[in-house]
Design an enzyme around this catalytic site. Structure first.
Site, PDB file in Angstrom:
ATOM      1  CD  GLU A 179       0.125   0.930   3.220  1.00  0.00           C
ATOM      2  OE1 GLU A 179      -0.698   1.697   3.749  1.00  0.00           O
ATOM      3  OE2 GLU A 179       1.363   1.144   3.266  1.00  0.00           O
ATOM      4  CG  MET A 180       0.741   3.596  -2.288  1.00  0.00           C
ATOM      5  SD  MET A 180       0.174   4.563  -3.727  1.00  0.00           S
ATOM      6  CE  MET A 180       1.501   5.764  -3.870  1.00  0.00           C
ATOM      7  CD  GLU A 181      -1.897   5.567   1.596  1.00  0.00           C
ATOM      8  OE1 GLU A 181      -2.076   6.120   0.505  1.00  0.00           O
ATOM      9  OE2 GLU A 181      -2.138   4.348   1.785  1.00  0.00           O
ATOM     10  CG  ASP A 204      -5.154  -4.843  -6.366  1.00  0.00           C
ATOM     11  OD1 ASP A 204      -3.924  -5.023  -6.429  1.00  0.00           O
ATOM     12  OD2 ASP A 204      -5.658  -3.808  -5.892  1.00  0.00           O
TER      13      ASP A 204
END
EC number: 2.4.2.1
Length: 234
Positions: A179-181, A204
Site C-alpha cells: 500500500e502507500m501510507e 487485488d
C-alpha cells in the site's frame, strides 16, 4: 482549525480512523457511527465525528500516499490531540496464501522512503504498529470470523511501479501486501508516542491479477471498519 482541517478542536475525537478515500470516510461514518456529523471538507477531504457503541470517534480521509497522510496525521496529532490513529484502506496482495477479500493487519511497514527519511539519514528505522491495538484487532477479526493475516507490509511511494525487482524481494521476505501510507503513520506515532495501526482489505493481487469486483467492496471493507472500531475501544 489547521491549514488542511477545518474542524474546531472539540470536533475531533481522540480516536481517528483514516481511510485514504474521503468518500469511504463518508460511507463508513454513515454506516457505522451514530450521530455522525461532517466536521471537515477542506479540499474535499471529508471528515466526520460520531459515536460507536457510545465511544466518540472521528473518521478523516487522508488522501493517497505518505506525503498526504503525513499532513493529516501531523495536524491531527499536534493540533487536535489524536491519541489513536488507525489506517483503514485497500492493498495489493503479494503472497500466494493471501487472497482477495482477506484482511491484513500490519505488524510492520517496510518502505524505501517516506517524508521522515531525512530525519534518520543512514539509519533504517523499522516502523511498527502499537502492540495493544494489533492484538485487539486480531481478537476482533477472529470473533467476526474474518480471514485475516498478520505480518509485514510494504509502503510504496509510487502506485505505477517501475521496479519489479523490489516486489520480488518483498515477496521473498514474506511481505503480505503493498500500500502507500502505513510506514509514515507508524513513524509519526512512534515520534509522538501515539497508538497506530493499519488494517487493510486485499482488493487485488499482484501475482494472480485478481481484483475485487466493485459490487463486493462495500461489504468486504465493512469487515475491516468494524475490526478497526472494535480494536480501538477494546
Amino acid at each position: 482549525m489547521t491549514i488542511h482541517i477545518g474542524a474546531r478542536p472539540d470536533q475531533i475525537a481522540e480516536t481517528v480512523l483514516m481511510p485514504g478515500d474521503p468518500y469511504r470516510a463518508r460511507w463508513a461514518a454513515q454506516t457505522f457511527l451514530d450521530g455522525a456529523e461532517l466536521v471537515n471538507e477542506v479540499r474535499g477531504m471529508l471528515g466526520f465525528t460520531g459515536t460507536y457503541k457510545g465511544n466518540r470517534v472521528t473518521i478523516q480521509g487522508s488522501g493517497m500516499g505518505m506525503p498526504s497522510l503525513s499532513i493529516y496525521a501531523n495536524e491531527l496529532i499536534s493540533s487536535y490531540n489524536a491519541q489513536t490513529l488507525i489506517r483503514i484502506g485497500s492493498c495489493g496482495g503479494m503472497q500466494p496464501h493471501v487472497a482477495v477479500r482477506d484482511v491484513i493487519i500490519a505488524m510492520s511497514a517496510t518502505t524505501i522512503t517516506s517524508p521522515s527519511s531525512g530525519i534518520f539519514r543512514e539509519v533504517n528505522f523499522a516502523p511498527t504498529a502499537h502492540y495493544d491495538l494489533l492484538a485487539a484487532a486480531v481478537t476482533a477479526a477472529k470473533a467476526k470470523g474474518t480471514r485475516t493475516h498478520v505480518g509485514g507490509i510494504y509502503s510504496s511511494d509510487v502506485f505505477y511501479a517501475e521496479r519489479p525487482d523490489l516486489d520480488e524481494q518483498m515477496v521473498r521476505h514474506g511481505i503480505l501486501g503493498v500500500e502507500m501510507e502505513a510506514a509514515e503513520l507508524y513513524t509519526l506515532a512512534a515520534r509522538h508516542n501515539r497508538r497506530a495501526l493499519a488494517i487493510l482489505t486485499v482488493s487485488d493481487h499482484l501475482q494472480t491479477g485478481e481484483a475485487l469486483p466493485a459490487e463486493d467492496r462495500e461489504q468486504t471493507f465493512g469487515d475491516m471498519v468494524e475490526i478497526a472500531l472494535e480494536a480501538a475501544f477494546a
